[in-house]
Write a protein that holds these residues in place. Structure first.
Motif, PDB file in Angstrom:
ATOM      1  N   MET A  77       0.829  -1.207   0.000  1.00 15.97           N
ATOM      2  CA  MET A  77       0.000   0.000   0.000  1.00 15.97           C
ATOM      3  C   MET A  77       0.862   1.255   0.000  1.00 15.97           C
ATOM      4  O   MET A  77       0.534   2.233  -0.683  1.00 15.97           O
ATOM      5  CB  MET A  77      -0.950  -0.012   1.202  1.00 15.97           C
ATOM      6  N   SER A  78       1.967   1.234   0.753  1.00 14.74           N
ATOM      7  CA  SER A  78       2.865   2.391   0.790  1.00 14.74           C
ATOM      8  C   SER A  78       3.414   2.711  -0.593  1.00 14.74           C
ATOM      9  O   SER A  78       3.688   3.863  -0.915  1.00 14.74           O
ATOM     10  CB  SER A  78       4.032   2.138   1.748  1.00 14.74           C
ATOM     11  N   ALA A  79       3.552   1.678  -1.412  1.00 11.46           N
ATOM     12  CA  ALA A  79       4.042   1.851  -2.787  1.00 11.46           C
ATOM     13  C   ALA A  79       2.924   2.267  -3.741  1.00 11.46           C
ATOM     14  O   ALA A  79       3.166   2.411  -4.945  1.00 11.46           O
ATOM     15  CB  ALA A  79       4.692   0.558  -3.268  1.00 11.46           C
ATOM     16  N   GLY A  80       1.702   2.422  -3.211  1.00 14.71           N
ATOM     17  CA  GLY A  80       0.592   2.860  -4.040  1.00 14.71           C
ATOM     18  C   GLY A  80      -0.108   1.745  -4.789  1.00 14.71           C
ATOM     19  O   GLY A  80      -0.849   1.993  -5.742  1.00 14.71           O
ATOM     20  N   VAL A  81       0.105   0.500  -4.335  1.00 13.56           N
ATOM     21  CA  VAL A  81      -0.513  -0.653  -4.992  1.00 13.56           C
ATOM     22  C   VAL A  81      -1.664  -1.157  -4.133  1.00 13.56           C
ATOM     23  O   VAL A  81      -1.468  -1.483  -2.959  1.00 13.56           O
ATOM     24  CB  VAL A  81       0.530  -1.785  -5.197  1.00 13.56           C
ATOM     25  N   PRO A  82      -2.883  -1.229  -4.703  1.00 17.83           N
ATOM     26  CA  PRO A  82      -4.014  -1.737  -3.922  1.00 17.83           C
ATOM     27  C   PRO A  82      -3.831  -3.210  -3.560  1.00 17.83           C
ATOM     28  O   PRO A  82      -3.205  -3.978  -4.296  1.00 17.83           O
ATOM     29  CB  PRO A  82      -5.216  -1.581  -4.857  1.00 17.83           C
ATOM     30  N   LEU A  83      -4.375  -3.592  -2.421  1.00 16.48           N
ATOM     31  CA  LEU A  83      -4.346  -4.996  -2.015  1.00 16.48           C
ATOM     32  C   LEU A  83      -5.368  -5.785  -2.807  1.00 16.48           C
ATOM     33  O   LEU A  83      -6.398  -5.256  -3.216  1.00 16.48           O
ATOM     34  CB  LEU A  83      -4.656  -5.116  -0.520  1.00 16.48           C
ATOM     35  N   ASP A  84      -5.086  -7.079  -2.977  1.00 14.98           N
ATOM     36  CA  ASP A  84      -6.072  -7.964  -3.587  1.00 14.98           C
ATOM     37  C   ASP A  84      -6.587  -8.917  -2.505  1.00 14.98           C
ATOM     38  O   ASP A  84      -6.153  -8.872  -1.357  1.00 14.98           O
ATOM     39  CB  ASP A  84      -5.487  -8.707  -4.796  1.00 14.98           C
ATOM     40  N   ASP A  85      -7.520  -9.765  -2.869  1.00 15.74           N
ATOM     41  CA  ASP A  85      -8.125 -10.661  -1.884  1.00 15.74           C
ATOM     42  C   ASP A  85      -7.107 -11.596  -1.246  1.00 15.74           C
ATOM     43  O   ASP A  85      -7.219 -11.932  -0.066  1.00 15.74           O
ATOM     44  CB  ASP A  85      -9.267 -11.459  -2.516  1.00 15.74           C
ATOM     45  N   GLU A  86      -6.121 -12.024  -2.001  1.00 20.30           N
ATOM     46  CA  GLU A  86      -5.083 -12.895  -1.441  1.00 20.30           C
ATOM     47  C   GLU A  86      -4.294 -12.159  -0.362  1.00 20.30           C
ATOM     48  O   GLU A  86      -3.982 -12.731   0.687  1.00 20.30           O
ATOM     49  CB  GLU A  86      -4.147 -13.374  -2.557  1.00 20.30           C
ATOM     50  N   ASP A  87      -3.998 -10.879  -0.604  1.00 19.69           N
ATOM     51  CA  ASP A  87      -3.296 -10.068   0.393  1.00 19.69           C
ATOM     52  C   ASP A  87      -4.135  -9.915   1.651  1.00 19.69           C
ATOM     53  O   ASP A  87      -3.609  -9.862   2.764  1.00 19.69           O
ATOM     54  CB  ASP A  87      -3.010  -8.656  -0.139  1.00 19.69           C
TER      55      ASP A  87
END
Length: 165
Positions: A38-48
């Motif tokens: 998230m800090s890198a600006g990438v949304p989480l997915d269900d696996e995360d």
């Protein structure tokens, strides 16, 4: 529940002592890899999200008898269903506000790993409470004290407003 910047922590930290119950913030349940993503600006997915949801479900199950306030995005129905399996009487307070209001709040927030650039993805993922879910939408336009008062009123109407419920 609600998107990042909706005031979950502020309201939850005020509400829990008024109700005399335990408090936890979902941010504390994220594995380091999720925070880094998230800090890198990438949304989480269900696996995360799976281990994060499992950890929160365990915490809710531990506190189900005495009541608790857990602040968590719980954006999707299936996430709320997962939490509800651990605590069947769970009542959701959806802190509800416009994209513009919350975006402005996020721009002013300092020191949080969730960047404002991910807000749009949160609004896109948000599935409002459905009629068969125990919960209420609480507007967040006013000061936090008003939001807390509206949250307490919603809990009282539901019968969930005291630690014994």
């Amino acid at each position: 529940m609600g998107v990042s910047g909706s005031g979950k922590t502020t309201i939850g930290e005020a509400l829990a002592p008024q109700l005399g119950v335990a408090f936890a913030d979902a941010d504390g349940f994220h594995p380091r890899a999720n925070i880094d993503k998230m800090s890198a600006g990438v949304p989480l997915d269900d696996e995360d999200r799976a281990p994060w949801l499992a950890a929160m479900a365990d915490w809710l199950a531990e506190h189900a008898g005495g009541g608790a306030v857990l602040v968590c995005s719980a954006l999707k129905r299936r996430y709320r269903d997962r939490l509800r399996r651990a605590s069947p009487r769970l009542f959701f307070l959806h802190l509800d506000g416009s994209y513009e209001l919350i975006s402005e709040r996020l721009e002013q927030r300092k020191g949080h790993f969730m960047p404002p650039s991910l807000l749009r993805s949160q609004f896109e993922a948000l599935e409002p409470l459905e009629e068969d879910e125990r919960g209420a939408a609480i507007p967040i336009e006013g000061p936090p004290e008003r939001t807390v008062a509206e949250a307490r009123a919603a809990l009282a109407r539901s019968g969930s407003g005291s630690p014994s419920r």
